[in-house]
Design a protein around this motif. Structure first.
Motif, PDB file in Angstrom:
ATOM      1  N   LEU A  83      -2.551   7.356   7.279  1.00  8.66           N
ATOM      2  CA  LEU A  83      -1.324   6.650   7.815  1.00  8.66           C
ATOM      3  C   LEU A  83      -1.137   5.006   7.753  1.00  8.66           C
ATOM      4  O   LEU A  83      -0.444   4.462   7.523  1.00  8.66           O
ATOM      5  N   LEU A  84      -2.423   4.766   7.968  1.00  4.31           N
ATOM      6  CA  LEU A  84      -2.467   3.081   8.068  1.00  4.31           C
ATOM      7  C   LEU A  84      -2.378   2.514   6.752  1.00  4.31           C
ATOM      8  O   LEU A  84      -2.151   1.587   6.708  1.00  4.31           O
ATOM      9  N   ASP A  85      -2.605   3.292   5.608  1.00  5.45           N
ATOM     10  CA  ASP A  85      -2.944   2.898   4.451  1.00  5.45           C
ATOM     11  C   ASP A  85      -1.622   3.250   3.463  1.00  5.45           C
ATOM     12  O   ASP A  85      -1.604   2.896   2.405  1.00  5.45           O
ATOM     13  N   SER A  86      -0.784   3.943   4.212  1.00  3.30           N
ATOM     14  CA  SER A  86       0.509   4.509   3.333  1.00  3.30           C
ATOM     15  C   SER A  86       1.749   3.166   3.308  1.00  3.30           C
ATOM     16  O   SER A  86       1.542   2.343   3.681  1.00  3.30           O
ATOM     17  N   HIS A  87       2.691   3.930   2.714  1.00  6.49           N
ATOM     18  CA  HIS A  87       3.793   2.994   2.774  1.00  6.49           C
ATOM     19  C   HIS A  87       4.587   2.986   3.872  1.00  6.49           C
ATOM     20  O   HIS A  87       5.780   2.417   3.997  1.00  6.49           O
ATOM     21  N   TYR A  88       4.391   3.508   4.857  1.00 10.50           N
ATOM     22  CA  TYR A  88       5.126   3.565   6.430  1.00 10.50           C
ATOM     23  C   TYR A  88       4.300   2.415   7.050  1.00 10.50           C
ATOM     24  O   TYR A  88       3.735   2.548   8.102  1.00 10.50           O
ATOM     25  N   THR A  89       4.626   1.141   6.396  1.00  4.29           N
ATOM     26  CA  THR A  89       3.940   0.028   7.077  1.00  4.29           C
ATOM     27  C   THR A  89       4.483  -0.393   8.346  1.00  4.29           C
ATOM     28  O   THR A  89       3.789  -0.832   9.507  1.00  4.29           O
ATOM     29  N   GLU A  90       5.976   0.085   8.790  1.00  7.26           N
ATOM     30  CA  GLU A  90       6.320  -0.384  10.002  1.00  7.26           C
ATOM     31  C   GLU A  90       5.775   0.599  11.165  1.00  7.26           C
ATOM     32  O   GLU A  90       5.299  -0.067  12.073  1.00  7.26           O
ATOM     33  N   LEU A  91       5.654   1.713  10.645  1.00  3.69           N
ATOM     34  CA  LEU A  91       5.250   2.676  11.685  1.00  3.69           C
ATOM     35  C   LEU A  91       3.628   2.257  12.188  1.00  3.69           C
ATOM     36  O   LEU A  91       3.290   2.317  13.155  1.00  3.69           O
ATOM     37  N   SER A  92       2.860   2.122  11.015  1.00  2.00           N
ATOM     38  CA  SER A  92       1.383   1.888  11.312  1.00  2.00           C
ATOM     39  C   SER A  92       1.137   0.481  12.128  1.00  2.00           C
ATOM     40  O   SER A  92       0.429   0.429  12.989  1.00  2.00           O
ATOM     41  N   GLU A  93       2.302  -0.528  11.935  1.00  2.00           N
ATOM     42  CA  GLU A  93       2.089  -1.708  12.706  1.00  2.00           C
ATOM     43  C   GLU A  93       2.525  -1.313  14.259  1.00  2.00           C
ATOM     44  O   GLU A  93       1.877  -1.790  14.960  1.00  2.00           O
TER      45      GLU A  93
END
Length: 448
Positions: A40-50
């Motif tokens: 999750l932290l390395d995926s393209h869901y960058t807004e959610l990981s932030e």
């Protein structure tokens, strides 16, 4: 003496046991590199990981992954950037609202593995989320009429089984899921019971300008302008009366444009060197109020702000004509959200770029010059000297060193509208045949 030694020995053994238990606990919560949390932290869901990192939930999620599989319903970046109200996002990122941010994120995670192959059929199933202790911690999963997978009754799964790992998986969903408790906290903090964390959809409304029902617009791509052109949303004409002080936005507005305009004007004053522009926007015209209304209705603006040195070069004739200050400022307002980086990248790639302005039908031309962005043509041009004076996602202010004027194209030459064109009287020339006829008529005693 022996009892004291025996007691001290027991204390040492107890401390060593506690340390051993703590070490085992730490080792048991270690997450492998193949974990769904790392994915999750390395995926393209960058807004959610932030948001996960800002919510300080990494340790909680590591503990959850070590105990059982998890299923994460991850909103895509467009859902978090475009569909979420900026006021709601600001509310979540405030330190005092950390609990609400944690509830919001944990509401998207189920302590169990729910893949596409075991998705519920006709019946709705409710799964507990990681929002332990909350009344609304049960997330309904269902299928729509067309067989699409739906989460929470509102969000469709757009990327099923997007990330699969041994300890869990991630489904991509089209929008954010907001628990009722978080919505109530947001409404209570803002003291606005009618405001919603998500932009409303679907309900037809009457257009006050045409008195007709607005057609429901389909999903617009990120960065596209509102369905109604900004020129239709502008005031019908210039108002030379002093503008009233910006007031708070109404409860039906999803953006507090008046406060944002007031904020950027105060930023101009604190920045220094742009007092004349602020005076024109607030005191000489009503443009500050008009800009606030546009932003409240969902439009975005980029202000090309001339500095005080440039404004001092304006003549009295250029400012005293009726509506002249408004027309000058309209030419410096671009109905797009542009930053220094986006404009510079555009001129670097395309050479010359023309931007629409609020002064129809004139456009402002931009090109690269001396490592910066140059606006205008020929002698009447200005350079971008103070980039990104103010940027809040709705209003962008870029400082320039000149006042821009539109160029009017004529049949013979290109002149500025304020320039005086000298009229030269030329003697009309007769054709050769006409001159020969007049010569013969004069020889016969007739006048031509």
């Amino acid at each position: 003496m022996d009892s004291k030694i025996y007691g001290a020995l027991n204390l040492v053994i107890l401390m060593l046991s506690i340390s051993f238990i703590n070490v085992n606990a730490l080792q048991s919560t270690q997450v492998s590199s193949n974990s769904v949390l790392v994915a999750l932290l390395d995926s393209h869901y960058t807004e959610l990981s932030e948001l996960v990192e800002k919510a300080l939930l990494l340790q909680t999620l590591e503990q959850a992954v070590s105990n059982h599989n998890i299923t994460i319903f991850a909103p895509n970046n467009e859902a978090l950037e475009r569909q979420m109200d900026p006021e709601f996002k600001r509310f979540l990122l405030e330190p005092r609202n950390l609990k609400s941010l944690q509830k919001l994120i944990l509401y998207h995670i189920i302590p169990g593995r729910v893949g596409s192959h075991n998705w519920p059929g006709e019946h709705i199933t409710h799964h507990k989320t990681l929002c332990v202790g909350e009344s609304d911690n049960r997330l309904p999963l269902m299928k729509g009429n067309k067989g699409e997978k739906i989460v929470g009754g509102v969000a469709k799964i757009v990327r099923a089984d997007d990330v699969i790992r041994p300890d869990g998986l991630i489904h991509g969903i089209e929008r954010l899921l907001v628990p009722q408790s978080v919505q109530e906290d947001f409404n209570r903090r803002r003291s606005l019971g009618s405001i919603s964390a998500m932009l409303p959809e679907g309900a037809p409304v009457v257009d006050p300008r045409t008195h007709r029902l607005k057609k429901p617009a389909g999903p617009a791509p990120a960065g596209s302008p509102p369905a109604l052109p900004v020129y239709d949303a502008m005031a019908p004409g210039p108002d030379l009366a002093p503008a009233p002080a910006p007031g708070p936005g109404g409860p039906r507005h999803h953006f507090d444009g008046e406060s944002q305009v007031k904020d950027f004007i105060q930023t101009l004053l604190h920045y220094g060197g742009y007092n004349e522009l602020a005076d024109i926007l607030v005191n000489l015209t009503s443009l500050a109020t008009e800009m606030g209304k546009l932003v409240s209705e969902g439009y975005v603006l980029t202000v090309l702000a001339p500095n005080d040195e440039a404004m001092a070069k304006l003549t009295t004739d250029q400012l005293t004509d009726q509506g002249a200050p408004e027309q000058i400022m309209y030419y410096h307002l671009i109905p797009e959200y542009q930053t220094e980086e986006s404009m510079y990248n555009s001129v670097r790639r395309f050479g010359r770029v023309s931007y629409d302005t609020l002064r129809l039908p004139h456009k402002v031309l931009a090109e690269e010059a001396d490592g910066s962005v140059k606006f205008g043509q020929r002698d009447e041009s200005a350079y971008l000297i103070d980039p990104d004076i103010y940027t809040d996602g709705r209003i962008s202010v870029q400082g320039i060193d000149g006042v821009l004027f539109p160029v009017v194209k004529t049949s013979e030459t290109t002149v500025a509208p304020w320039a005086s064109v000298a009229k030269v009287a030329t003697k009309q020339r007769r054709g050769k045949l006409m001159e020969m006829g007049c010569t013969i008529a004069g020889a016969l005693g007739h006048s031509c």
